[in-house]
Design a protein around this motif. Structure first.
Motif, PDB file in Angstrom:
ATOM      1  N   SER A  29       0.731  -1.460  -0.464  1.00 57.75           N
ATOM      2  CA  SER A  29       0.152   0.191  -0.197  1.00 57.75           C
ATOM      3  C   SER A  29       0.953   0.856  -0.053  1.00 57.75           C
ATOM      4  CB  SER A  29      -1.209  -0.353   1.510  1.00 57.75           C
ATOM      5  OG  SER A  29      -0.942   1.496   1.322  1.00 57.75           O
ATOM      6  N   THR A  30       0.726   1.973  -1.102  1.00 62.67           N
ATOM      7  CA  THR A  30       1.221   3.329  -0.647  1.00 62.67           C
ATOM      8  C   THR A  30       1.664   4.598   0.170  1.00 62.67           C
ATOM      9  OG1 THR A  30      -0.455   5.256  -2.021  1.00 62.67           O
ATOM     10  CG2 THR A  30       1.265   3.744  -3.039  1.00 62.67           C
ATOM     11  N   GLN A  49      -1.850  -2.296  -5.928  1.00 62.49           N
ATOM     12  CA  GLN A  49      -0.664  -2.985  -5.120  1.00 62.49           C
ATOM     13  C   GLN A  49      -1.777  -4.088  -3.956  1.00 62.49           C
ATOM     14  OE1 GLN A  49      -1.811   1.646  -2.495  1.00 62.49           O
ATOM     15  NE2 GLN A  49      -3.700   1.204  -3.058  1.00 62.49           N
ATOM     16  N   LYS A  53      -5.284   0.207   1.141  1.00 65.61           N
ATOM     17  CA  LYS A  53      -6.481   0.596   2.184  1.00 65.61           C
ATOM     18  C   LYS A  53      -7.037   1.227   1.694  1.00 65.61           C
ATOM     19  CE  LYS A  53      -3.146   1.267   4.574  1.00 65.61           C
ATOM     20  NZ  LYS A  53      -2.208   2.183   6.182  1.00 65.61           N
ATOM     21  N   THR A  55     -11.195   3.608   4.030  1.00 67.97           N
ATOM     22  CA  THR A  55     -11.788   4.153   4.976  1.00 67.97           C
ATOM     23  C   THR A  55     -12.403   3.466   5.822  1.00 67.97           C
ATOM     24  OG1 THR A  55     -13.485   5.483   3.643  1.00 67.97           O
ATOM     25  CG2 THR A  55     -11.789   6.537   3.892  1.00 67.97           C
ATOM     26  N   TRP A  60      -9.017  -1.754  -0.936  1.00 71.27           N
ATOM     27  CA  TRP A  60      -9.256  -0.228  -2.012  1.00 71.27           C
ATOM     28  C   TRP A  60      -8.932  -1.170  -2.949  1.00 71.27           C
ATOM     29  CZ3 TRP A  60     -11.682   3.354  -3.364  1.00 71.27           C
ATOM     30  CH2 TRP A  60     -11.316   4.208  -3.966  1.00 71.27           C
ATOM     31  N   LYS A 122     -19.055   6.609  -7.763  1.00 74.26           N
ATOM     32  CA  LYS A 122     -17.458   7.226  -7.477  1.00 74.26           C
ATOM     33  C   LYS A 122     -16.838   6.592  -8.638  1.00 74.26           C
ATOM     34  CE  LYS A 122     -15.316   6.166  -3.483  1.00 74.26           C
ATOM     35  NZ  LYS A 122     -15.056   5.791  -1.960  1.00 74.26           N
TER      36      LYS A 122
HETATM   37  C1  BTN Z   1     -12.224   5.134  -0.158  1.00 80.37           C
HETATM   38  O1  BTN Z   1     -12.015   4.537   1.223  1.00 80.37           O
HETATM   39  O2  BTN Z   1     -12.758   5.783  -0.618  1.00 80.37           O
HETATM   40  C2  BTN Z   1     -10.475   5.309   0.142  1.00 80.37           C
HETATM   41  C3  BTN Z   1      -9.878   4.801  -0.706  1.00 80.37           C
HETATM   42  C4  BTN Z   1      -8.326   5.192  -0.752  1.00 80.37           C
HETATM   43  C5  BTN Z   1      -7.085   4.372  -1.541  1.00 80.37           C
HETATM   44  C6  BTN Z   1      -5.646   4.952  -2.172  1.00 80.37           C
HETATM   45  S1  BTN Z   1      -5.271   4.082  -3.189  1.00 80.37           S
HETATM   46  C7  BTN Z   1      -3.361   4.620  -2.513  1.00 80.37           C
HETATM   47  C8  BTN Z   1      -3.363   4.938  -1.299  1.00 80.37           C
HETATM   48  N1  BTN Z   1      -2.828   3.104  -0.558  1.00 80.37           N
HETATM   49  C9  BTN Z   1      -3.854   3.342  -0.088  1.00 80.37           C
HETATM   50  O3  BTN Z   1      -3.669   2.052   0.520  1.00 80.37           O
HETATM   51  N2  BTN Z   1      -5.225   3.569   0.490  1.00 80.37           N
HETATM   52  C10 BTN Z   1      -4.454   4.866  -1.239  1.00 80.37           C
END
Ligand code: BTN
Length: 254
Positions: A29-30, A49, A53, A55, A60, A122
């Motif tokens: 994950s970044t 990834q 992750k 929210t 994700w 979305k």
């Molecule tokens: C959401 O749930 O709407 C937020 C999603 C955020 C995803 C991004 S992808 C780049 C960064 N790395 C992650 O693990 N999550 C965020």
């Protein structure tokens, strides 16, 4: 694979705020990578990834390698009081919408606090994580650029290049977002005016979920620190993003 060159297309201001650039073919994950590396002023971009992750503890997903997955880090200090802190996640949402507008897109908007929608579908999500006693901030953005995250989500999601005559690359969008974010972050002042331009909930009746209870409320705006002001039974209440989620809403296009 790490590539330490600059992300092309950054403004001078963005380069000064984000001098470090790391690009990976695949990473967990970044956000997690920047949280572990603790280097403020870094951009981390990945084609894929393995543990992206979202929210509220969600995952994700992005099946293909042609969407935007990136994060940036900030050393963000303020005087003990969160009200001195510009609402980073809201600035990131504004930057996403402005960047897409610059690249020719229309119809996008923000569902508070930080989901980017277009035509009730979305387009992007933002995850902000904070460590070191609220001094190290990581902002992660996942945006559908060339495809929806996976087949299952095709009815609820759309992608940027579906809307553009001239397709853009994830890197170009990232550079535009960071350039606009840097300008907003440096000026910090008038983000509320910008927010109104992209707010898709303002004046709408929405279904709010709080402590397992659903209530229909009308959205009246935001406080100077980014809480949502809602009206219910003639009373105004300010809500933080941690305490509620918005279930039903309709985007007012145009
Ligand atoms: C959401 O749930 O709407 C937020 C999603 C955020 C995803 C991004 S992808 C780049 C960064 N790395 C992650 O693990 N999550 C965020």
């Amino acid at each position: 694979m790490i590539n330490n060159q600059t992300l092309e297309g950054l403004s001078k201001q963005a380069l000064a705020l984000f001098p470090h650039y790391y690009a990976f073919d695949s990473i967990n994950s970044t956000n997690s990578w920047l949280l572990a590396h603790k280097t403020p002023g870094s951009i981390c971009l990945a084609k894929q990834q393995t543990a992206g992750k979202g929210t509220k503890g969600r995952q994700w997903y992005s099946d293909s390698a042609d969407n935007l997955l990136f994060s940036f880090s900030l050393a963000h200090k303020y005087d003990q009081n969160l009200s001195d802190c510009p609402p980073i996640s809201l600035l990131a949402g504004i930057a996403c919408c402005e960047a897409l507008a610059e690249l020719g897109m229309t119809g996008q908007g923000i569902k508070w606090p930080n989901d980017i929608y277009c035509g009730n579908k979305k387009l992007a999500g933002i995850l902000v994580e904070v460590s070191d006693h609220l001094s190290y901030w990581v902002v992660g953005i996942g945006m559908n650029v060339n495809s929806v995250p996976n087949a299952e989500l095709s009815r609820q999601a759309i992608y940027v290049n579906e809307y553009l005559d001239i397709p853009v690359s994830p890197e170009r969008i990232a550079a535009a977002i960071l350039t606009i974010f840097s300008a907003l972050y440096r000026s910090a002042g008038d983000w509320q005016k910008q927010w109104k331009k992209w707010d898709i909930l303002l004046g709408q009746d929405v279904l709010l979920l709080k402590n397992n209870k659903q209530t229909c409320v009308r959205v009246s705006g935001l406080t100077p620190t980014g809480e949502l002001i809602v009206e219910h039974g003639g009373e105004l209440t300010a809500l933080s993003s941690g305490e509620v989620s918005i279930r039903g809403f309709m985007q007012n296009d145009g």
